[in-house]
Design a protein around this motif. Sequence first.
Motif, PDB file in Angstrom:
ATOM      1  N   TYR A   1       0.856  -1.186   0.000  1.00  0.00           N
ATOM      2  CA  TYR A   1       0.000   0.000   0.000  1.00  0.00           C
ATOM      3  C   TYR A   1       0.890   1.234   0.000  1.00  0.00           C
ATOM      4  CZ  TYR A   1      -3.560   3.356   1.278  1.00  0.00           C
ATOM      5  OH  TYR A   1      -4.398   4.429   1.288  1.00  0.00           O
TER       6      TYR A   1
ATOM      7  N   ASN B   1       1.022   4.916   0.984  1.00  0.00           N
ATOM      8  CA  ASN B   1       0.389   5.950   1.785  1.00  0.00           C
ATOM      9  C   ASN B   1       0.977   7.298   1.369  1.00  0.00           C
ATOM     10  OD1 ASN B   1      -0.467   7.731   3.746  1.00  0.00           O
ATOM     11  ND2 ASN B   1      -0.083   6.343   5.449  1.00  0.00           N
ATOM     12  N   ARG B   2       0.191   8.126   0.740  1.00  0.00           N
ATOM     13  CA  ARG B   2       0.672   9.401   0.209  1.00  0.00           C
ATOM     14  C   ARG B   2       0.484  10.561   1.182  1.00  0.00           C
ATOM     15  NH1 ARG B   2       2.240   7.980  -4.663  1.00  0.00           N
ATOM     16  NH2 ARG B   2       1.154   6.300  -5.715  1.00  0.00           N
TER      17      ARG B   2
ATOM     18  N   ASN C   1      -3.564   8.268   5.725  1.00  0.00           N
ATOM     19  CA  ASN C   1      -3.559   9.117   4.524  1.00  0.00           C
ATOM     20  C   ASN C   1      -3.951  10.564   4.800  1.00  0.00           C
ATOM     21  OD1 ASN C   1      -2.482   7.857   2.277  1.00  0.00           O
ATOM     22  ND2 ASN C   1      -4.351   6.728   1.884  1.00  0.00           N
TER      23      ASN C   1
ATOM     24  N   GLN D   1      -3.022  13.767   2.387  1.00  0.00           N
ATOM     25  CA  GLN D   1      -2.494  13.226   1.131  1.00  0.00           C
ATOM     26  C   GLN D   1      -2.522  14.236  -0.008  1.00  0.00           C
ATOM     27  OE1 GLN D   1      -4.655   9.848  -0.324  1.00  0.00           O
ATOM     28  NE2 GLN D   1      -6.622  10.698   0.289  1.00  0.00           N
TER      29      GLN D   1
ATOM     30  N   TYR E   1       5.879   8.716  -1.187  1.00  0.00           N
ATOM     31  CA  TYR E   1       4.844   8.004  -0.446  1.00  0.00           C
ATOM     32  C   TYR E   1       5.553   7.077   0.545  1.00  0.00           C
ATOM     33  CZ  TYR E   1       5.994   4.444  -3.943  1.00  0.00           C
ATOM     34  OH  TYR E   1       6.664   3.575  -4.764  1.00  0.00           O
TER      35      TYR E   1
ATOM     36  N   ASP F   1       3.550   0.964   3.072  1.00  0.00           N
ATOM     37  CA  ASP F   1       2.926   0.191   4.148  1.00  0.00           C
ATOM     38  C   ASP F   1       2.648  -1.192   3.598  1.00  0.00           C
ATOM     39  OD1 ASP F   1       2.912   2.269   6.034  1.00  0.00           O
ATOM     40  OD2 ASP F   1       1.010   3.049   5.309  1.00  0.00           O
TER      41      ASP F   1
END
Length: 148
Positions: A43, A45-46, A51, A54, A110, A113
């Motif tokens: 994943y 995460n940005r 998030n 983001q 990012y 995860d």
Amino acid sequence: MSLIFLYILLITGIFVGEFQIKNRIEKKEDGAKHTKFILLHKYHNRGAALNFGQRHRRIVAAVSVIFCIIAFICFLLSLGQKGNHLLRLGLAILLGGAFSNTYDRLKRKYVVDYFSFNVKWKPLRRIVFNLSDFCIIAGALLAATGTP
């Protein structure tokens, strides 16, 4: 061997270990693997936790860098004090995780995860973590417990 060296080794070990895990996760196809308690999947995460932010990745990255600097200064200042071993241990664990996630934010744009908990409660099941997240939480709790 001095305790300072061990703290630096701990910070470095967490960072390098997470770097290697995240690189392996990035190379794998995005297919979830299940165990009894853990779901493994990639994943990106940005933002920050869950998030958050983001859409403002530069701000999140800047806050992450500032947080790392402040935590590192606190760690350095704690080295000159007698006692406070729990505080220094907590800050070292926290810094290893924080450096790892901050590196991701700056280099990859990012945070990688890669696991969540295989539980029936869907809101918890949807949250994806990395080991750095747990280092940050555990380190903060140890540091708070060890603060005079």
